[in-house]
Design a protein around this motif. Structure first.
Motif, PDB file in Angstrom:
ATOM      1  N   PHE A  47      -1.462   6.696 -17.743  1.00 13.12           N
ATOM      2  CA  PHE A  47      -0.649   7.477 -18.677  1.00 13.12           C
ATOM      3  C   PHE A  47       0.574   6.678 -19.129  1.00 13.12           C
ATOM      4  O   PHE A  47       0.854   6.551 -20.334  1.00 13.12           O
ATOM      5  N   TYR A  48       1.290   6.123 -18.171  1.00 11.41           N
ATOM      6  CA  TYR A  48       2.514   5.391 -18.513  1.00 11.41           C
ATOM      7  C   TYR A  48       2.228   4.039 -19.174  1.00 11.41           C
ATOM      8  O   TYR A  48       3.019   3.569 -19.997  1.00 11.41           O
ATOM      9  N   ASP A  49       1.099   3.426 -18.850  1.00 12.02           N
ATOM     10  CA  ASP A  49       0.748   2.147 -19.476  1.00 12.02           C
ATOM     11  C   ASP A  49       0.570   2.285 -20.980  1.00 12.02           C
ATOM     12  O   ASP A  49       0.921   1.381 -21.739  1.00 12.02           O
ATOM     13  N   VAL A  50      -0.019   3.396 -21.419  1.00  8.57           N
ATOM     14  CA  VAL A  50      -0.354   3.524 -22.844  1.00  8.57           C
ATOM     15  C   VAL A  50       0.639   4.387 -23.614  1.00  8.57           C
ATOM     16  O   VAL A  50       0.567   4.456 -24.847  1.00  8.57           O
ATOM     17  N   LEU A  51       1.563   5.019 -22.905  1.00  6.35           N
ATOM     18  CA  LEU A  51       2.463   5.979 -23.543  1.00  6.35           C
ATOM     19  C   LEU A  51       3.238   5.375 -24.714  1.00  6.35           C
ATOM     20  O   LEU A  51       3.367   5.990 -25.775  1.00  6.35           O
ATOM     21  N   GLY A  52       3.759   4.167 -24.557  1.00  4.02           N
ATOM     22  CA  GLY A  52       4.593   3.581 -25.596  1.00  4.02           C
ATOM     23  C   GLY A  52       3.885   2.682 -26.575  1.00  4.02           C
ATOM     24  O   GLY A  52       4.506   2.157 -27.515  1.00  4.02           O
ATOM     25  N   THR A  53       2.561   2.499 -26.412  1.00  2.00           N
ATOM     26  CA  THR A  53       1.839   1.511 -27.212  1.00  2.00           C
ATOM     27  C   THR A  53       1.949   1.723 -28.720  1.00  2.00           C
ATOM     28  O   THR A  53       2.247   0.773 -29.460  1.00  2.00           O
ATOM     29  N   PRO A  54       1.730   2.935 -29.242  1.00  4.48           N
ATOM     30  CA  PRO A  54       1.836   3.092 -30.713  1.00  4.48           C
ATOM     31  C   PRO A  54       3.207   2.701 -31.246  1.00  4.48           C
ATOM     32  O   PRO A  54       3.321   2.014 -32.264  1.00  4.48           O
ATOM     33  N   GLY A  55       4.251   3.122 -30.542  1.00  5.13           N
ATOM     34  CA  GLY A  55       5.604   2.819 -30.990  1.00  5.13           C
ATOM     35  C   GLY A  55       5.924   1.337 -30.926  1.00  5.13           C
ATOM     36  O   GLY A  55       6.537   0.778 -31.847  1.00  5.13           O
ATOM     37  N   TYR A  56       5.510   0.674 -29.841  1.00  3.01           N
ATOM     38  CA  TYR A  56       5.756  -0.758 -29.709  1.00  3.01           C
ATOM     39  C   TYR A  56       5.013  -1.545 -30.787  1.00  3.01           C
ATOM     40  O   TYR A  56       5.556  -2.489 -31.368  1.00  3.01           O
ATOM     41  N   CYS A  57       3.760  -1.183 -31.040  1.00  2.13           N
ATOM     42  CA  CYS A  57       2.983  -1.901 -32.052  1.00  2.13           C
ATOM     43  C   CYS A  57       3.596  -1.717 -33.442  1.00  2.13           C
ATOM     44  O   CYS A  57       3.698  -2.679 -34.213  1.00  2.13           O
ATOM     45  N   SER A 125       3.894   2.924 -10.909  1.00  3.62           N
ATOM     46  CA  SER A 125       4.030   1.793  -9.999  1.00  3.62           C
ATOM     47  C   SER A 125       4.944   0.727 -10.594  1.00  3.62           C
ATOM     48  O   SER A 125       5.151   0.673 -11.816  1.00  3.62           O
ATOM     49  N   PRO A 126       5.490  -0.161  -9.758  1.00  2.00           N
ATOM     50  CA  PRO A 126       6.285  -1.274 -10.293  1.00  2.00           C
ATOM     51  C   PRO A 126       5.521  -2.119 -11.296  1.00  2.00           C
ATOM     52  O   PRO A 126       6.099  -2.636 -12.258  1.00  2.00           O
ATOM     53  N   GLY A 127       4.216  -2.277 -11.088  1.00  2.00           N
ATOM     54  CA  GLY A 127       3.417  -3.044 -12.040  1.00  2.00           C
ATOM     55  C   GLY A 127       3.398  -2.407 -13.415  1.00  2.00           C
ATOM     56  O   GLY A 127       3.519  -3.086 -14.435  1.00  2.00           O
ATOM     57  N   SER A 128       3.257  -1.089 -13.444  1.00  2.00           N
ATOM     58  CA  SER A 128       3.263  -0.378 -14.719  1.00  2.00           C
ATOM     59  C   SER A 128       4.639  -0.427 -15.364  1.00  2.00           C
ATOM     60  O   SER A 128       4.768  -0.613 -16.581  1.00  2.00           O
ATOM     61  N   LEU A 129       5.677  -0.275 -14.561  1.00  2.00           N
ATOM     62  CA  LEU A 129       7.036  -0.346 -15.091  1.00  2.00           C
ATOM     63  C   LEU A 129       7.325  -1.722 -15.682  1.00  2.00           C
ATOM     64  O   LEU A 129       7.921  -1.841 -16.758  1.00  2.00           O
ATOM     65  N   SER A 130       6.893  -2.772 -14.986  1.00  2.00           N
ATOM     66  CA  SER A 130       7.152  -4.125 -15.478  1.00  2.00           C
ATOM     67  C   SER A 130       6.373  -4.403 -16.757  1.00  2.00           C
ATOM     68  O   SER A 130       6.863  -5.089 -17.657  1.00  2.00           O
ATOM     69  N   TYR A 131       5.155  -3.861 -16.853  1.00  2.00           N
ATOM     70  CA  TYR A 131       4.361  -4.027 -18.072  1.00  2.00           C
ATOM     71  C   TYR A 131       5.073  -3.398 -19.268  1.00  2.00           C
ATOM     72  O   TYR A 131       5.179  -4.008 -20.332  1.00  2.00           O
ATOM     73  N   ASN A 132       5.584  -2.198 -19.082  1.00  2.00           N
ATOM     74  CA  ASN A 132       6.287  -1.530 -20.178  1.00  2.00           C
ATOM     75  C   ASN A 132       7.588  -2.236 -20.537  1.00  2.00           C
ATOM     76  O   ASN A 132       7.939  -2.342 -21.717  1.00  2.00           O
TER      77      ASN A 132
END
Length: 234
Positions: A47-57, A125-132
């Protein structure tokens, strides 16, 4: 001269191998996770990995568009990022996080709004946070790097997600799992075309510095994804 496509394929193929070798990910993709592993860990992080994708792109596409005189490759990438921003949204106008919410709701026996409220009480997770954090950074620093993030994640989904959804439906005893593989199934189907679409775009990149940014972003994408299996916040 860096052969960008060859390097990206190598990084992504290795990514798939490492995902399957990791015990936590192999349980999910092999169809045998516990309910907690699948919902509380995998789907929450998803959920958190993809949440910001449209806005970032969209922001990345706009930044390239406004960066002055564009090379043909930069113009193509800008257009691609705007397209990806649209692709990453469902008909309701929400992003693919809605698919993850659907799966959580199916397992828990909830409505979508209950799943949304529940997932937002969890820290990824920290991994997901760092990815975002990196996604946000590269959008500002050099949006061309978004291609590295997209290629690795979509390559992996194309290779593993469809079979993972099938494995879960056939092997898992998680409640209502037959209706709770929308995210994996949807990405497995969609990302085959997405990966194909990225090949000519990567091939159009001639500037060596831009190639290095894409490669660096791809490596960050891989390591941040695999780091999710190490530990997570509660």
């Amino acid at each position: 001269m860096v052969d960008l496509i060859s390097v990206m394929e190598g990084i992504s193929a290795s990514f798939c191998e490492r995902v399957q070798e990791d015990p936590r990910f192999s349980a999910v993709f092999g169809g045998t996770p516990s309910e907690s592993e699948y919902v509380d860990w995998f789907l929450v992080d998803t959920f958190y990995d993809v949440l910001g994708t449209p806005g970032y792109c969209a922001a990345g596409g706009q930044r390239l568009k406004e960066s002055g005189e564009l090379t043909p490759a930069h113009r193509l990438i800008s257009e691609t990022l705007f397209e990806k921003a649209t692709e990453e949204q469902t008909e309701s106008g929400q992003g693919h996080e809605l698919w993850a919410l659907h799966d959580i709701a199916a397992v828990k026996g909830w409505e979508l709004d209950q799943a949304a409220s529940w997932v937002r009480q969890h820290t990824p997770s920290p991994g997901s946070l760092s990815y975002n954090d990196f996604f946000k950074f590269i959008t500002t620093a050099n949006p061309i790097g978004i291609l590295g993030l997209a290629f690795t994640r979509e390559y992996m989904a194309n290779e593993l997600a469809t079979q993972a959804a099938k494995n879960l439906r056939e092997r898992s005893d998680i409640p209502n799992i037959a209706k709770a593989t929308v995210f994996l199934g949807g990405h497995g189907e969609a990302d085959a075309d997405h990966v194909k679409e990225l090949y000519p775009i990567l091939d159009a990149i001639e500037d060596q510095a831009d190639k290095e940014v894409v490669i660096m972003a791809a490596r960050v994408s891989v390591e941040s994804y695999l780091a999710k299996a190490v530990t997570r916040h509660k």
